[in-house]
Design a protein around this motif. Structure first.
Motif, PDB file in Angstrom:
ATOM      1  N   VAL A 256       0.849  -1.206   0.000  1.00  0.00           N
ATOM      2  CA  VAL A 256       0.000   0.000   0.000  1.00  0.00           C
ATOM      3  C   VAL A 256       0.880   1.251   0.000  1.00  0.00           C
ATOM      4  O   VAL A 256       0.519   2.266  -0.608  1.00  0.00           O
ATOM      5  N   GLU A 257       2.045   1.178   0.626  1.00  0.00           N
ATOM      6  CA  GLU A 257       2.968   2.333   0.594  1.00  0.00           C
ATOM      7  C   GLU A 257       3.445   2.599  -0.839  1.00  0.00           C
ATOM      8  O   GLU A 257       3.566   3.753  -1.249  1.00  0.00           O
ATOM      9  N   ARG A 258       3.697   1.541  -1.600  1.00  0.00           N
ATOM     10  CA  ARG A 258       4.105   1.746  -3.006  1.00  0.00           C
ATOM     11  C   ARG A 258       2.972   2.394  -3.793  1.00  0.00           C
ATOM     12  O   ARG A 258       3.180   3.279  -4.623  1.00  0.00           O
ATOM     13  N   LEU A 259       1.748   1.946  -3.498  1.00  0.00           N
ATOM     14  CA  LEU A 259       0.576   2.529  -4.163  1.00  0.00           C
ATOM     15  C   LEU A 259       0.448   4.015  -3.805  1.00  0.00           C
ATOM     16  O   LEU A 259       0.189   4.860  -4.664  1.00  0.00           O
ATOM     17  N   ALA A 260       0.654   4.331  -2.529  1.00  0.00           N
ATOM     18  CA  ALA A 260       0.544   5.727  -2.079  1.00  0.00           C
ATOM     19  C   ALA A 260       1.593   6.597  -2.779  1.00  0.00           C
ATOM     20  O   ALA A 260       1.288   7.723  -3.207  1.00  0.00           O
ATOM     21  N   ALA A 261       2.812   6.078  -2.917  1.00  0.00           N
ATOM     22  CA  ALA A 261       3.877   6.855  -3.580  1.00  0.00           C
ATOM     23  C   ALA A 261       3.515   7.114  -5.046  1.00  0.00           C
ATOM     24  O   ALA A 261       3.695   8.208  -5.564  1.00  0.00           O
ATOM     25  N   LEU A 262       2.960   6.079  -5.663  1.00  0.00           N
ATOM     26  CA  LEU A 262       2.566   6.192  -7.078  1.00  0.00           C
ATOM     27  C   LEU A 262       1.478   7.255  -7.280  1.00  0.00           C
ATOM     28  O   LEU A 262       1.438   7.967  -8.281  1.00  0.00           O
ATOM     29  N   LEU A 263       0.589   7.380  -6.274  1.00  0.00           N
ATOM     30  CA  LEU A 263      -0.579   8.249  -6.434  1.00  0.00           C
ATOM     31  C   LEU A 263      -0.348   9.669  -5.952  1.00  0.00           C
ATOM     32  O   LEU A 263      -1.211  10.521  -6.166  1.00  0.00           O
ATOM     33  N   SER A 264       0.777   9.930  -5.321  1.00  0.00           N
ATOM     34  CA  SER A 264       0.890  11.207  -4.590  1.00  0.00           C
ATOM     35  C   SER A 264       0.719  12.430  -5.488  1.00  0.00           C
ATOM     36  O   SER A 264       0.223  13.455  -5.039  1.00  0.00           O
ATOM     37  N   ALA A 265       1.093  12.321  -6.759  1.00  0.00           N
ATOM     38  CA  ALA A 265       0.912  13.477  -7.658  1.00  0.00           C
ATOM     39  C   ALA A 265      -0.359  13.340  -8.500  1.00  0.00           C
ATOM     40  O   ALA A 265      -0.607  14.153  -9.397  1.00  0.00           O
ATOM     41  N   ARG A 266      -1.180  12.332  -8.203  1.00  0.00           N
ATOM     42  CA  ARG A 266      -2.323  12.045  -9.088  1.00  0.00           C
ATOM     43  C   ARG A 266      -3.676  12.131  -8.389  1.00  0.00           C
ATOM     44  O   ARG A 266      -4.703  11.796  -8.948  1.00  0.00           O
ATOM     45  N   ILE A 267      -3.656  12.507  -7.086  1.00  0.00           N
ATOM     46  CA  ILE A 267      -4.933  12.623  -6.363  1.00  0.00           C
ATOM     47  C   ILE A 267      -5.025  13.990  -5.675  1.00  0.00           C
ATOM     48  O   ILE A 267      -4.051  14.672  -5.523  1.00  0.00           O
TER      49      ILE A 267
END
Ligand code: SME
Length: 165
Positions: free
Chosen positions: A154-165
């Motif tokens: 989930v941390e990898r997912l959060a990093a991926l989304l940080s500029a997209r949400i």
């Protein structure tokens, strides 16, 4: 049509690798944060077994202009709309800027029960430019459902989304 049905036999790291790949593909050319969170909540639901809630809270403001968490897109039962920073598992993830892996929600001081069926929970902060902007929250009806491998996925997912949400 998007068909992202994961294989039931995947191990946990591979499950999150595929989830992140699908999330990357679905969000990379879309700038609308709500659309991206909605699709990612649906993907988490498809990829991660034994959940009763999966979704987002974003940093917003209360009537006095103070920051608090506000419910975002999710899959599961209707949930608490606003959570003060520092309150419950989600609020702790913001105030500590740190993942909260909770094996037994009843033992967590101040846990906020949105769905009485929840027994364990993992909450990961989404950090942009050094500031927590949201959290990703996964709940399960099974005690101790989440491991360090789930938290890292989930941390990898959060990093991926940080500029997209
Ligand atoms: N249990 C969370 C509240 C959010 S719901 O689980 C969807 C908490 O204690 O912060």
């Amino acid at each position: 049509m998007f068909d992202y049905k994961p294989d039931a036999s995947l191990d946990t790291p591979e499950r999150y690798r595929q989830l992140c790949g699908a999330a990357d593909a679905l969000t990379q050319s879309e700038s609308d944060a709500v659309a991206n969170m909605a699709n990612v909540a649906a993907l988490i639901w498809e990829f991660v077994p034994d959940l009763n809630w999966a979704g987002f809270y974003r940093i917003g403001e209360n009537a006095d202009g103070a920051e608090e968490l506000v419910l975002g897109p999710f899959v599961g039962r209707p949930a608490c709309i606003r959570i003060p920073i520092g309150a419950g598992v989600c609020g702790a993830a913001v105030s500590e800027a740190k993942t909260q892996l909770v094996e037994d929600v009843h033992a967590f001081p101040g846990h906020i029960a949105c769905d009485a069926a929840s027994r364990s929970e993992v909450v990961v902060p989404v950090i942009r430019d050094g500031k927590v902007i949201a959290v990703i929250d996964l709940d399960s009806p099974e005690p101790a459902r989440f491991t360090q491998e789930d938290a890292e996925g989930v941390e990898r997912l959060a990093a991926l989304l940080s500029a997209r949400i």
